[in-house]
Design an enzyme around this catalytic site. Structure first.
Site, mmCIF file in Angstrom:
data_model
loop_
_atom_site.group_PDB
_atom_site.id
_atom_site.type_symbol
_atom_site.label_atom_id
_atom_site.label_comp_id
_atom_site.label_asym_id
_atom_site.label_seq_id
_atom_site.Cartn_x
_atom_site.Cartn_y
_atom_site.Cartn_z
ATOM 1 N N LYS A 37 -37.448 -12.174 -9.422
ATOM 2 C CA LYS A 37 -36.564 -12.925 -10.333
ATOM 3 C C LYS A 37 -36.831 -14.423 -10.232
ATOM 4 O O LYS A 37 -37.335 -14.923 -9.235
ATOM 5 C CB LYS A 37 -35.101 -12.547 -10.077
ATOM 6 C CG LYS A 37 -34.861 -11.125 -10.606
ATOM 7 C CD LYS A 37 -33.454 -10.691 -10.719
ATOM 8 C CE LYS A 37 -33.430 -9.290 -11.371
ATOM 9 N NZ LYS A 37 -32.172 -8.601 -11.159
ATOM 10 N N ARG A 41 -33.882 -2.700 -5.405
ATOM 11 C CA ARG A 41 -34.570 -2.396 -6.670
ATOM 12 C C ARG A 41 -35.766 -3.333 -6.746
ATOM 13 O O ARG A 41 -35.600 -4.536 -6.919
ATOM 14 C CB ARG A 41 -33.586 -2.610 -7.832
ATOM 15 C CG ARG A 41 -34.122 -2.189 -9.178
ATOM 16 C CD ARG A 41 -33.047 -2.382 -10.258
ATOM 17 N NE ARG A 41 -33.569 -2.027 -11.567
ATOM 18 C CZ ARG A 41 -34.305 -2.845 -12.309
ATOM 19 N NH1 ARG A 41 -34.585 -4.057 -11.902
ATOM 20 N NH2 ARG A 41 -34.763 -2.443 -13.486
#
Ligand code: HH2
Length: 255
Positions: free
Chosen positions: A202, A236
């Site tokens: 991210k 994840r």
């Protein structure tokens, strides 16, 4: 939890897995590398992304799920019909980034099928969520939200022991707010359910390492280990082997 996005526009692997065979091969490789489950998604939720139609989402994910029969799979969707088809095709978990606030029928699908469920926090919606995220106390507010969504899910018939909770890294949060959520993960762990963290690749990681565009596996692993130390138990991730190895070593140290 490995990630396979069957989308043209996901922020990190968009376009890589558009062919069903390529997506299925990536999922099989993640399981070989040690993933316990692979999360298949047909709709990008990155900041600024637009929603896709039901038909398009089904067109993307169903052929992949058909190729992966028998594998431990999660479906990343907010749509009841996509979840229903995925569960029929053998998926075990529904990963809903709207935490059952999107499609009114999704809760019933999860309850009736006895599927596992991930409830994630998001402030706003993907198209606009990064404009100006605001919290007085990000960890406390995310925990209250998840506690309320957990109660809702249980009230509509989802077994509590099948539910995990996720702070939603990057979903209406600044870099500092994402870090604060990991720092104070104990507040979420205290809700009594397994906590899933999705920091992998991210953009906050690139900001921290000071390299715009960098979303390296090593930066992701750093975030995952920090989250693991604070009680997260599901990660994840895009780079499965790196995470499995790093977490195995971190666990060995504290064993
Ligand atoms: N992050 C993304 C998508 N789904 N689900 C959960 N539970 N937690 C997350 O942090 C999460 C998620 C966004 O990442 P990615 O799938 O890599 O990208 P995109 O949404 O662009 O497909």
């Amino acid at each position: 939890m490995g990630i396979v996005n069957v989308t043209p526009d996901s922020f990190s692997d968009g376009g890589l897995h558009l062919q069903p065979e390529a997506a299925a091969a990536a999922a099989r490789r993640m399981i070989e590398e040690g993933a316990a489950i692979v999360d298949v998604g047909g709709e990008s939720t990155r900041p600024g992304s637009e929603a896709v139609s039901l038909d398009e989402e089904l067109r993307r994910v169903v052929p992949v799920l058909e190729l992966l029969g028998g594998m431990p799979l999660s479906i990343d969707t907010a749509k009841a019909e996509v979840a229903r088809r995925a569960l029929e095709l053998g998926a075990a978990l529904v990963n809903d980034v709207t935490a059952l606030r999107g499609d009114a029928e999704l809760a019933g699908v999860v309850a009736d099928t006895g599927a596992y469920l991930c409830l994630m926090h998001m402030q706003g919606e993907p198209r606009t969520m990064q404009r100006e995220p605001r919290y007085d106390d990000v960890a406390g507010e995310v925990a209250s939200f998840l506690e309320e969504r957990l109660r809702f899910a249980v009230a509509v018939g989802v077994a509590e022991e099948r539910i995990c909770l996720d702070p939603g890294i990057g979903f209406g949060k600044t870099t500092e707010q994402n870090l604060e959520l990991v720092r104070r993960l104990d507040v979420l762990v205290a809700l009594g359910r397994p906590v899933l963290v999705g920091f992998s690749r991210k953009s906050s990681l690139a900001r921290i390492v000071g390299e715009p565009g960098a979303r390296t596996a090593s930066a992701s692993v750093g975030a995952a280990v920090a989250a693991w130390e604070r009680g997260a138990s599901i990660f994840r991730v895009h780079d499965v082997r790196e995470h499995v190895d790093a977490l195995a070593v971190a666990a060995a140290v504290s064993a």
